[in-house]
Write an enzyme that holds these catalytic residues in place. Structure first.
Site, short mmCIF file in Angstrom:
data_model
loop_
_atom_site.label_atom_id
_atom_site.label_comp_id
_atom_site.label_asym_id
_atom_site.label_seq_id
_atom_site.Cartn_x
_atom_site.Cartn_y
_atom_site.Cartn_z
N TYR A 183 0.61 -1.39 0.35
CA TYR A 183 0.32 0.02 -0.20
C TYR A 183 1.14 0.55 -0.24
O TYR A 183 0.13 2.58 -0.76
CB TYR A 183 -1.22 0.44 1.21
CG TYR A 183 -2.17 0.88 1.40
CD1 TYR A 183 -2.79 1.19 0.36
CD2 TYR A 183 -1.59 1.87 2.68
CE1 TYR A 183 -4.05 2.45 0.90
CE2 TYR A 183 -2.43 3.44 2.72
CZ TYR A 183 -3.46 3.31 1.44
OH TYR A 183 -4.26 4.30 2.02
N LYS A 187 1.39 3.88 -3.39
CA LYS A 187 1.36 5.41 -2.62
C LYS A 187 2.06 6.62 -3.22
O LYS A 187 1.43 7.39 -3.49
CB LYS A 187 -0.16 5.16 -1.34
CG LYS A 187 -1.17 4.72 -0.88
CD LYS A 187 -2.31 5.25 -1.74
CE LYS A 187 -3.79 5.01 -1.20
NZ LYS A 187 -5.39 4.97 -2.21
#
Length: 315
Positions: A183, A187
């Site tokens: 993640y 991002k």
């Protein structure tokens, strides 16, 4: 919810009156907040959501359909879309649906995503691939089709098209959150992609900015302690996802046409402007190659008073 908005016989009027907006992942959480507020500000909304669970499993068309129905129930304009944002043809269909339904596309808000958290030494290949796909590819593919559409419009008219792209990254991508290597990497990639898109699309009159929201959503509730994300009763609810939507809506307006390539942290009553990587120290030998021993000595000058180790991650 409708206070402060003007209404005429043609429907809602606000700062996004006449705009056509796609919001991905708009069935719940942050995406739903964005879609609802932008509809209240007069935009026509394509509510995209595959309807999966917080970890990306499953699909349910009710998520997008219910938000679209709620918007139309208060006089707004909305249609549901169930495309997979990381699918080449699916994302193209989503862009085309906006144009075919409302005659144009003005704003793309990329928000869809899910988490599959695990430490790097325990993560499986599929957990890495799936999260990178939905977040990073899921931002790129809709952008690709929207950017191509706006570029063609510019070539036809010779005038800036006024397009807006708003990305959703995370402080996990800015600072690196333990337990979220997939993640965090996705991002960080989104934030970098936003800089490239802002530079490439500026000549066509299209802006691209990135928000890093802090809010109480299904994803954050499965990552952080629920008590940490809940304000005491009677106090301002700092982590309400509705707090993030006004800045997203503002970035979509004509008033924000001079803001592009910027990264923001949005939480509670705050909008924080962030900076990209910048140099904080440097050593130079002077037109000669360093030796390893010399670098071992010079590192004191490079770091100065800064600790040469990473600090804790904190949101």
């Amino acid at each position: 919810m409708m206070s402060g908005l003007g209404v005429n016989s043609g429907g809602l009027m606000g700062m996004l009156d006449g705009k056509v907006v796609i919001v991905t992942g708009a069935g719940r959480g942050l995406g739903r907040s964005h879609a609802m507020l932008m509809a209240q500000e007069g935009a026509s909304i394509v509510v995209n959501d595959l309807g999966g669970e917080w970890d990306g499993t499953g699909a349910d068309p009710r998520a997008a359909s219910e938000v679209a129905d709620e918007i139309t129930s208060f006089g707004g304009r909305a249609v549901a879309n169930f495309s997979d944002v990381a699918d080449w043809e699916g994302a193209q269909h989503m862009i085309n649906q906006a144009i075919e339904t409302y005659g144009r596309l003005d704003v793309l808000v990329c928000n869809a995503g899910f988490v599959r958290d695990r430490t790097v030494f325990n993560m499986m290949e599929g957990e890495w691939d799936d999260v990178i796909r939905v977040h990073l590819k899921g931002h790129f593919v809709p952008t690709r089709w929207a950017a191509a559409y706006w570029r063609e419009r510019f070539k036809e008219t010779g005038e800036p098209v006024g397009g807006r792209i708003i990305y959703t990254a995370s402080e996990a991508g800015l600072f690196g959150n333990p337990g979220q290597p997939n993640y965090s990497a996705a991002k960080a990639g989104i934030a970098a992609l936003g800089l490239v898109v802002a530079r490439e699309m500026k000549r066509y009159g299209v802006t691209c900015n990135t928000i890093n929201p802090r809010a109480r959503t299904r994803m954050t509730l499965n990552t952080f302690d629920a008590e940490r994300l809940t304000s005491p009763e009677g106090e301002f609810d700092v982590n309400d996802p509705d707090n993030v939507a006004p800045w997203v809506a503002y970035l979509a307006t004509d008033h924000a046409g001079d803001i592009t390539g910027q990264t923001f942290v949005c939480v509670g009553d705050q909008v924080q402007l962030m900076e990209t990587w910048h140099r904080v120290g440097r050593i130079r030998k002077g037109k000669d190659r360093w030796t390893v021993a010399e670098l071992a000595e010079a590192r004191k000058e490079l770091f100065g008073d800064r600790a040469p180790t990473i600090g804790k991650f904190g949101m």
